[in-house]
Design an enzyme around this catalytic site. Structure first.
Site, PDB file in Angstrom:
ATOM      1  N   MET A   1      31.056 -91.087 -50.904  1.00 55.39           N
ATOM      2  CA  MET A   1      31.878 -92.196 -51.275  1.00 55.39           C
ATOM      3  C   MET A   1      32.324 -91.939 -52.701  1.00 55.39           C
ATOM      4  O   MET A   1      31.472 -91.615 -53.498  1.00 55.39           O
ATOM      5  CB  MET A   1      31.039 -93.452 -51.168  1.00 55.39           C
ATOM      6  CG  MET A   1      31.792 -94.746 -51.031  1.00 55.39           C
ATOM      7  SD  MET A   1      32.558 -95.385 -52.485  1.00 55.39           S
ATOM      8  CE  MET A   1      31.241 -95.679 -53.596  1.00 55.39           C
ATOM      9  N   PRO A   2      33.521 -91.894 -53.043  1.00 51.26           N
ATOM     10  CA  PRO A   2      34.635 -92.546 -52.381  1.00 51.26           C
ATOM     11  C   PRO A   2      35.237 -91.711 -51.243  1.00 51.26           C
ATOM     12  O   PRO A   2      34.924 -90.537 -51.094  1.00 51.26           O
ATOM     13  CB  PRO A   2      35.657 -92.684 -53.515  1.00 51.26           C
ATOM     14  CG  PRO A   2      35.394 -91.518 -54.401  1.00 51.26           C
ATOM     15  CD  PRO A   2      33.894 -91.330 -54.345  1.00 51.26           C
ATOM     16  N   ILE A   3      36.113 -92.349 -50.476  1.00 54.12           N
ATOM     17  CA  ILE A   3      36.931 -91.614 -49.513  1.00 54.12           C
ATOM     18  C   ILE A   3      38.211 -91.224 -50.248  1.00 54.12           C
ATOM     19  O   ILE A   3      38.851 -92.070 -50.879  1.00 54.12           O
ATOM     20  CB  ILE A   3      37.259 -92.468 -48.281  1.00 54.12           C
ATOM     21  CG1 ILE A   3      35.993 -92.727 -47.465  1.00 54.12           C
ATOM     22  CG2 ILE A   3      38.321 -91.781 -47.421  1.00 54.12           C
ATOM     23  CD1 ILE A   3      36.201 -93.607 -46.251  1.00 54.12           C
TER      24      ILE A   3
END
Length: 129
Positions: A1-3
């Site tokens: 995460m993040p994408i």
């Protein structure tokens, strides 16, 4: 995460895409301090008629290497975001020969309840992460 999502013009080789993704991951690690295996990346390729990226009046001359980077993340500070912008442009230039003027970045922020990494659990809420 993040994408991290990448929208690019079709035609890059697998090795060019890998270099771009690897460089972007180094920028995520540097700016956000996430764990090494915290890597979520998606590439979408588009025909030239389906990806129009102009310059917002700033004088950028876009090339066929233009990339739109969309980041979906938990909240990040302004300093972290600005550091990511710098790190990403540097990494993409070095690793994939993409000029900083060809890099457009946008953030979408969400909260801990908006993430499930598998198993039907909200790991940020359960304390697993």
């Amino acid at each position: 995460m993040p994408i991290v999502r990448f929208d690019v013009l079709e035609g890059r080789s697998d090795s060019e895409l890998k270099a771009m993704l690897d460089g972007a991951h180094r920028a995520v690690l540097s700016a956000f301090g996430v764990p090494e295996r915290d890597r979520y990346q998606i590439v979408s390729e588009h025909k030239p008629s389906r990806l129009i990226i102009e310059d917002t009046g700033l004088g950028f001359q876009r090339s066929t290497k233009v990339v739109v980077v969309s980041v979906t993340s938990r909240p990040r500070s302004e300093a972290e975001k600005c550091q990511f912008y710098v790190d990403l442009c540097r990494e993409l230039k070095v690793s994939a020969n993409i000029e900083p003027g060809d890099v457009v970045i946008s953030f979408t922020v969400n909260t801990d309840a908006d993430w499930s990494f598998g198993g039907g659990q909200a790991q940020f809420l359960t304390g697993q992460l």
